[in-house]
Design a protein around this motif. Structure first.
Motif, PDB file in Angstrom:
ATOM      1  N   ARG A 132      20.463  46.211 -46.923  1.00 23.75           N
ATOM      2  CA  ARG A 132      21.047  47.365 -46.227  1.00 23.75           C
ATOM      3  C   ARG A 132      19.951  48.180 -45.550  1.00 23.75           C
ATOM      4  NH1 ARG A 132      22.503  50.232 -50.189  1.00 23.75           N
ATOM      5  NH2 ARG A 132      24.213  48.872 -50.852  1.00 23.75           N
ATOM      6  N   ARG A 133      18.827  48.339 -46.227  1.00 20.57           N
ATOM      7  CA  ARG A 133      17.712  49.108 -45.652  1.00 20.57           C
ATOM      8  C   ARG A 133      17.155  48.400 -44.417  1.00 20.57           C
ATOM      9  NH1 ARG A 133      15.236  49.295 -49.918  1.00 20.57           N
ATOM     10  NH2 ARG A 133      16.273  51.168 -50.665  1.00 20.57           N
ATOM     11  N   ARG A 134      17.046  47.082 -44.492  1.00 33.36           N
ATOM     12  CA  ARG A 134      16.559  46.325 -43.340  1.00 33.36           C
ATOM     13  C   ARG A 134      17.513  46.485 -42.161  1.00 33.36           C
ATOM     14  NH1 ARG A 134      16.044  40.626 -45.098  1.00 33.36           N
ATOM     15  NH2 ARG A 134      14.224  41.467 -46.181  1.00 33.36           N
ATOM     16  N   LEU A 135      18.812  46.489 -42.430  1.00 34.69           N
ATOM     17  CA  LEU A 135      19.788  46.683 -41.362  1.00 34.69           C
ATOM     18  C   LEU A 135      19.633  48.069 -40.741  1.00 34.69           C
ATOM     19  CD1 LEU A 135      22.341  46.121 -39.701  1.00 34.69           C
ATOM     20  CD2 LEU A 135      23.702  46.772 -41.715  1.00 34.69           C
ATOM     21  N   VAL A 136      19.493  49.086 -41.558  1.00 37.07           N
ATOM     22  CA  VAL A 136      19.359  50.449 -41.031  1.00 37.07           C
ATOM     23  C   VAL A 136      18.124  50.557 -40.152  1.00 37.07           C
ATOM     24  CG1 VAL A 136      18.848  52.827 -41.693  1.00 37.07           C
ATOM     25  CG2 VAL A 136      20.694  51.578 -42.847  1.00 37.07           C
ATOM     26  N   GLU A 137      17.011  49.993 -40.595  1.00 34.15           N
ATOM     27  CA  GLU A 137      15.782  50.062 -39.799  1.00 34.15           C
ATOM     28  C   GLU A 137      15.934  49.311 -38.481  1.00 34.15           C
ATOM     29  OE1 GLU A 137      12.944  48.479 -42.496  1.00 34.15           O
ATOM     30  OE2 GLU A 137      12.814  50.321 -43.720  1.00 34.15           O
TER      31      GLU A 137
ATOM     32  N   GLU B  50      16.017  50.866 -34.427  1.00 36.44           N
ATOM     33  CA  GLU B  50      15.211  50.365 -33.310  1.00 36.44           C
ATOM     34  C   GLU B  50      16.095  50.039 -32.111  1.00 36.44           C
ATOM     35  OE1 GLU B  50      12.837  47.047 -34.442  1.00 36.44           O
ATOM     36  OE2 GLU B  50      11.797  48.107 -36.062  1.00 36.44           O
ATOM     37  N   ARG B  51      17.198  49.344 -32.360  1.00 31.37           N
ATOM     38  CA  ARG B  51      18.101  48.973 -31.266  1.00 31.37           C
ATOM     39  C   ARG B  51      18.789  50.207 -30.686  1.00 31.37           C
ATOM     40  NH1 ARG B  51      20.114  43.446 -30.963  1.00 31.37           N
ATOM     41  NH2 ARG B  51      18.811  42.078 -32.221  1.00 31.37           N
ATOM     42  N   LEU B  52      19.122  51.152 -31.539  1.00 28.34           N
ATOM     43  CA  LEU B  52      19.777  52.365 -31.064  1.00 28.34           C
ATOM     44  C   LEU B  52      18.843  53.157 -30.155  1.00 28.34           C
ATOM     45  CD1 LEU B  52      22.497  53.839 -31.484  1.00 28.34           C
ATOM     46  CD2 LEU B  52      21.422  55.114 -33.342  1.00 28.34           C
TER      47      LEU B  52
ATOM     48  N   GLU C 137      14.456  63.609 -26.765  1.00 24.68           N
ATOM     49  CA  GLU C 137      15.858  63.832 -27.122  1.00 24.68           C
ATOM     50  C   GLU C 137      16.325  62.950 -28.267  1.00 24.68           C
ATOM     51  OE1 GLU C 137      18.354  64.499 -23.241  1.00 24.68           O
ATOM     52  OE2 GLU C 137      16.804  63.002 -22.800  1.00 24.68           O
ATOM     53  N   LEU C 138      15.466  62.055 -28.763  1.00 20.62           N
ATOM     54  CA  LEU C 138      15.929  61.016 -29.678  1.00 20.62           C
ATOM     55  C   LEU C 138      15.376  61.164 -31.084  1.00 20.62           C
ATOM     56  CD1 LEU C 138      15.715  57.906 -27.297  1.00 20.62           C
ATOM     57  CD2 LEU C 138      17.673  59.405 -27.778  1.00 20.62           C
ATOM     58  N   GLY C 139      14.893  62.344 -31.424  1.00 18.76           N
ATOM     59  CA  GLY C 139      14.391  62.541 -32.777  1.00 18.76           C
ATOM     60  C   GLY C 139      15.451  62.317 -33.843  1.00 18.76           C
ATOM     61  N   TRP C 140      16.721  62.574 -33.485  1.00 23.92           N
ATOM     62  CA  TRP C 140      17.805  62.425 -34.466  1.00 23.92           C
ATOM     63  C   TRP C 140      17.964  60.993 -34.965  1.00 23.92           C
ATOM     64  CZ3 TRP C 140      21.892  59.159 -33.315  1.00 23.92           C
ATOM     65  CH2 TRP C 140      22.015  58.764 -31.976  1.00 23.92           C
ATOM     66  N   ILE C 141      17.466  60.034 -34.146  1.00 21.75           N
ATOM     67  CA  ILE C 141      17.654  58.628 -34.535  1.00 21.75           C
ATOM     68  C   ILE C 141      16.860  58.295 -35.792  1.00 21.75           C
ATOM     69  CG2 ILE C 141      17.178  56.246 -33.790  1.00 21.75           C
ATOM     70  CD1 ILE C 141      18.027  57.005 -30.999  1.00 21.75           C
ATOM     71  N   ASP C 142      15.765  59.025 -36.045  1.00 20.41           N
ATOM     72  CA  ASP C 142      14.987  58.774 -37.261  1.00 20.41           C
ATOM     73  C   ASP C 142      15.821  59.002 -38.522  1.00 20.41           C
ATOM     74  OD1 ASP C 142      12.727  58.164 -35.792  1.00 20.41           O
ATOM     75  OD2 ASP C 142      12.021  60.246 -35.769  1.00 20.41           O
ATOM     76  N   GLU C 143      16.847  59.828 -38.417  1.00 22.85           N
ATOM     77  CA  GLU C 143      17.708  60.119 -39.566  1.00 22.85           C
ATOM     78  C   GLU C 143      19.086  59.484 -39.421  1.00 22.85           C
ATOM     79  OE1 GLU C 143      16.387  61.627 -42.116  1.00 22.85           O
ATOM     80  OE2 GLU C 143      14.507  61.862 -40.992  1.00 22.85           O
TER      81      GLU C 143
ATOM     82  N   HIS D  36      25.191  60.025 -36.335  1.00 23.43           N
ATOM     83  CA  HIS D  36      24.330  59.516 -37.405  1.00 23.43           C
ATOM     84  C   HIS D  36      25.104  58.636 -38.386  1.00 23.43           C
ATOM     85  CE1 HIS D  36      26.389  62.927 -39.106  1.00 23.43           C
ATOM     86  NE2 HIS D  36      25.892  62.699 -40.318  1.00 23.43           N
ATOM     87  N   ARG D  37      26.444  58.572 -38.208  1.00 21.05           N
ATOM     88  CA  ARG D  37      27.279  57.809 -39.132  1.00 21.05           C
ATOM     89  C   ARG D  37      28.015  56.636 -38.469  1.00 21.05           C
ATOM     90  NH1 ARG D  37      24.944  59.284 -43.071  1.00 21.05           N
ATOM     91  NH2 ARG D  37      25.654  60.849 -44.594  1.00 21.05           N
ATOM     92  N   ILE D  38      28.087  56.599 -37.170  1.00 21.08           N
ATOM     93  CA  ILE D  38      28.764  55.494 -36.486  1.00 21.08           C
ATOM     94  C   ILE D  38      27.960  55.172 -35.226  1.00 21.08           C
ATOM     95  CG2 ILE D  38      30.382  57.084 -35.341  1.00 21.08           C
ATOM     96  CD1 ILE D  38      32.437  54.756 -35.356  1.00 21.08           C
ATOM     97  N   VAL D  39      27.615  53.903 -35.047  1.00 18.29           N
ATOM     98  CA  VAL D  39      26.780  53.517 -33.915  1.00 18.29           C
ATOM     99  C   VAL D  39      27.343  52.249 -33.289  1.00 18.29           C
ATOM    100  CG1 VAL D  39      24.713  54.560 -34.890  1.00 18.29           C
ATOM    101  CG2 VAL D  39      25.193  52.151 -35.339  1.00 18.29           C
ATOM    102  N   PHE D  40      27.184  52.143 -31.975  1.00 24.96           N
ATOM    103  CA  PHE D  40      27.465  50.896 -31.258  1.00 24.96           C
ATOM    104  C   PHE D  40      26.124  50.305 -30.848  1.00 24.96           C
ATOM    105  CE2 PHE D  40      28.105  48.229 -27.587  1.00 24.96           C
ATOM    106  CZ  PHE D  40      29.230  47.487 -27.934  1.00 24.96           C
TER     107      PHE D  40
END
Length: 856
Positions: free
Chosen positions: A453-458, A462-464, A477-483, A558-562
């Motif tokens: 799961r951690r590997r998927l999140v990381e 990157e893709r996001l 503008e993309l600091g939020w992606i770290d979280e 931060h909870r749903i991504v495409f």
């Protein structure tokens, strides 16, 4: 300035590293982690930069580094061990080599293959299945020779506009930069109308033990239009699609003949058509045999006997259909085949619409064995194509099913493989031993699930980040992606093609309720979504935009991504890292689906509509079944009802169980379901099981039939064709004239027996040409027989001079309730494999004068 030509300059390996090239050009590395470990050691940083593509690695590595490795004794020992392991894998007997009378070789045709991300020749499920088919065949030693097309632009890569609209890009692929070898001795030509010729060269990919031949029309002998035939997968209009399918089917057979002649590879005895795209292969084989002095009908029987046709679509819209005039132009006039009349070709693809030529129907008429890809899909297919066998009940339509499977070493996370003691790949060869899963500790499984799961999140972050940059956002503008996303939160995955029936946006039916699930303070949920819409599917693109618009909102992003550009690499991340795999198609429009199988093998739990394979193997405790609103005709209301069921399951069952932790911090009830899923689904969902089913149920019988018809210079094929023609012409004279019943009174009881005597007019046929049967069993409200049983009646005496014969038999009355019977006549021949094969049946025309068949 743009280059006018693109090519790849390959590195020259030192002699000491020659085996490295051997390893790179056998795609076994794509499912053999020990080999990829060796590639990574060549240059770890470069290996990451090239996306784990070994061909690109060798093309970019510094020659000084290669000289260094050539002098590294430890590396050379590892290289020698890997090369020896590959050679042993390629030559040692496997499961298939223990079989008697198995086919010498099987030709497998598919328009796309998903082998590895480094060979982008696939668009979705059909190609991924084909790739897993070849890999499992290699592991089992099944001698498949595969055929496809080499697309110079592959399928499109996907990005998003600032507004969330899908954008397509077609990168240029240089075959020299792919794990391919040009077969200089293998060239094919296909005649076209107007005196034109379509030329193709052939590239070979080695998929373990399986050669994959890819035809490429981008050659100097072709004009511009012909060179573009293999430009991209599923691109262009109807003319372009027809040219591709002509090259795949006709050119594919010719490529196989040339390849076998130049290499000594055994000629295939069985031809497997993976969907209708390659259906023209049957016409080419008929041409071969008719030019060898068989008639069209004789060649047709010989070809059918050795052909397997697999249908993958549950809807007529998914079938390739061409205007009849296009087929007439291709196979008539100056481009006609003298021994294959164009009217016979048109008859093979004839369907309800008189101006349409149906590739799936042609595929079925050219194959003696036809299958769907799950039990439910087999039922749907029998319903969809039942008009090809008029008069027969759906249960008797000769379309079976073999449920798809997935190649575990390709899709299962390495940590889980190692945790199971390498048990999972062993199960490719023997479907047993899954009980051992129960012995693995909960703590170990939970630890591995956390790593995946951690590997998927990381990887998702990157893709996001790359996606938002491509849409015009700055790094500031993309600091939020770290979280964004959380490796400790319940993670749901949804990834697949985006046609409307897969209902990508069903989760948005009640946006506020979805938001409350995502943001629940105690039991939060996160959802990762991926998928491509066909470039011409504006409706699918709109669905993607709707999902992206929702996921862009600051309160939920931060909870749903495409994640754009769904490919094999992203697919592996998702099926390994997600806790739950979501699938909500409109039942019964999912033929099989395999992504949920991959998730299950990684310890994920399925949350799915009961469609495709899940309808077959859901047992109540190996995941969750989303309730279906069958019978609701309003599509919006049906979506609302099924979405409500989905939300309820996530909130009250899925999330509850995931977050229910023991004092040790382990979700014991969740892990109990994970273990049961591995034990119950593990043996079933493997591609190895699927291949065994194909070999035992279809390939071996097809080879036996092909051998039987080709014996003694095709004498049996000639006899069978003559018999079919004689029976078909005489069939209008076959009638069930009279049926009498005796042996029971007006109130029959269980245990009694019904004596039948039927008078059959055979016309110009002999009793040996037919089978007379009683069909009996429960009846419905309109006197229809429900899943009837059959009893072959016995000829009583001889046929009279007027062609009438009498048949008798005894039907047991074993059940109470409404009961009925009828008598029918069907053709019968030892070389026919199904009662319905000829599509001929005779039943009583009128019940008048016959004994009432309803007994109570």
């Amino acid at each position: 300035m743009r280059a006018i030509r693109r090519f790849t300059v390959r590195t020259v390996l030192p002699a000491e590293l020659a085996a490295l090239g051997e390893l790179v050009h056998n795609l076994r590395w794509s499912w053999h982690p020990e080999t990829t470990d060796l590639f990574a050691e060549v240059d770890p940083q470069l290996w990451r930069q090239v996306g784990h593509d070994p061909v690109a690695l060798l093309g970019a590595v510094d020659p000084a580094r290669l000289r260094e490795l050539a002098a590294d004794r430890r590396f050379l020992r590892r290289l020698a061990d890997a090369a020896d392991d590959l050679r042993e894998y390629m030559t040692a007997p496997r499961w298939y080599q223990t079989l008697a009378d198995a086919p010498r070789a099987v030709a497998y045709f598919s328009p796309e293959y998903g082998i590895a991300a480094a060979l982008p020749q696939y668009s979705g499920g059909l190609g991924i299945l084909a790739g897993d088919h070849l890999k499992a065949a290699s592991d089992l030693g099944v001698p498949i020779l595969a055929v496809g097309l080499l697309y110079r632009h592959g399928y499109f890569t996907q990005s998003l506009s600032p507004e969330g609209w899908q954008l397509e890009h077609y990168p240029s692929l240089d075959p020299g930069g792919l794990p391919l070898t040009l077969l200089k001795d293998v060239r094919v030509r296909v005649g076209l109308p107007g005196g034109r010729t379509l030329h193709a060269q052939v590239w070979a990919a080695q998929v373990g033990r399986v050669p994959l031949l890819l035809l490429d029309s981008d050659v100097a002998e072709n004009d511009t239009a012909a060179r573009d035939v293999t430009d991209r997968l599923y691109g262009g209009g109807t003319d372009h699609r027809l040219m591709q399918e002509l090259l795949l089917g006709i050119g594919g057979v010719r490529a196989i003949r040339a390849y076998c002649e130049s290499t000594g590879h055994p000629e295939p005895e069985v031809f497997h058509t993976n969907e209708g795209h390659a259906g023209f292969l049957g016409l080419e084989r008929i041409r071969e045999l008719t030019e060898a002095r068989l008639s069209f009908d004789e060649a047709l029987e010989a070809v059918r006997a050795g052909t397997v046709f697999t249908t993958h679509t549950p809807v007529p819209a998914g079938i390739d259909r061409f205007p009849v005039e296009m087929i007439e132009r291709q196979f008539g006039g100056d481009n006609s085949w003298p021994t294959v009349p164009v009217d016979r070709i048109l008859a093979l693809g004839e369907e309800a619409e008189p101006d349409r030529f149906n590739m799936a129907i042609m595929g079925m008429r050219l194959a003696q064995r036809v299958n769907g890809v799950s039990e439910l899909h087999g039922e749907v297919s029998r319903e969809m194509f039942h008009t090809l066998w008029p008069g027969f009940d759906l249960d008797e339509i000769p379309i079976g099913s073999i449920t798809n499977g997935v190649h575990a070493p390709t899709w299962v996370g390495r940590e889980l493989m190692e945790l199971a003691g390498r048990e999972l790949p062993t199960l490719i060869e023997r479907a047993q031993g899954w009980e051992g899963v129960q012995k693995i500790s909960d703590a170990d499984i939970w630890s591995i699930r956390g790593i995946l799961r951690r590997r998927l999140v990381e990887g998702a972050r990157e893709r996001l980040r790359a996606s938002w940059r491509a849409r015009g956002s700055s790094d500031a503008e993309l600091g939020w992606i770290d979280e964004a996303l959380d490796p400790d939160v319940l993670t749901i995955g949804f990834a697949r093609r985006v046609p409307s029936y897969k209902r990508l946006t069903l989760m948005l039916s009640d946006a506020e309720r979805l938001k409350s699930l995502l943001l629940d303070p105690d039991k939060p949920v996160q959802i990762l979504i991926a998928g491509k819409a066909h470039p011409a599917d504006e409706g699918g693109k709109k669905l993607i935009q709707q999902i992206v618009t929702f996921a862009d909102a600051e309160d939920v992003r931060h909870r749903i991504v495409f994640l754009p550009d769904y490919d094999m690499a992203l697919g592996q991340l998702l099926v390994q890292g997600c806790d739950v795999w979501l699938n909500n198609p409109l039942r019964p429009l999912e033929a099989s689906g395999t992504s949920g199988m991959k998730s299950a093998l990684n310890g994920g739990l399925n949350l799915s509509i009961r469609d495709g394979w899940w309808d077959e193997w859901y047992d109540g405790t190996n995941g969750w079944a989303i309730p279906t609103a069958d019978g609701v005709t309003d599509p919006d209301r049906r979506d609302d009802l099924e979405a409500a069921g989905l939300y309820d399951l996530i909130e009250h069952q899925v999330a509850d169980r995931f977050y229910d932790r023991s004092p040790e911090g382990l979700p014991r009830r969740w892990l109990e379901m994970v273990k049961h899923t591995l034990a119950s689904l593990g043996p079933k969902v493997l591609a190895g099981r699927m291949l065994r089913d194909y070999v035992v149920g279809l390939y071996a019988p097809a080879a036996a039939s092909a051998r039987a018809l080709s014996a003694d210079g095709y004498a049996p094929a000639k006899s069978f064709a003559a018999w079919r023609l004689r029976v078909t012409r005489a069939w209008p004279g076959v009638r069930v004239e009279h049926v009498e019943a005796s042996g029971v009174g007006d109130t029959p009881e269980v245990g009694a027996a019904l004596e039948l005597r039927a008078t059959i007019a055979l016309g110009d046929l002999d009793p040996s040409d037919v089978m007379v049967e009683a069909a009996y069993g429960r009846v419905g409200p309109h006197d229809e027989l429900i899943h009837p049983g059959y009893l072959e009646l016995t000829l009583d005496g001889h046929t009279s001079d007027d062609g009438r014969a009498h048949y008798t038999g005894t039907i047991p009355l074993d059940d109470t309730g409404a009961f009925g019977y009828t008598v029918r006549v069907v053709p019968s021949h030892p070389l026919a494999v199904a009662r319905a094969e000829l599509g001929l049946i005779a039943v009583p025309e009128e019940p008048a004068g016959m004994t009432n068949g309803t007994l109570r």
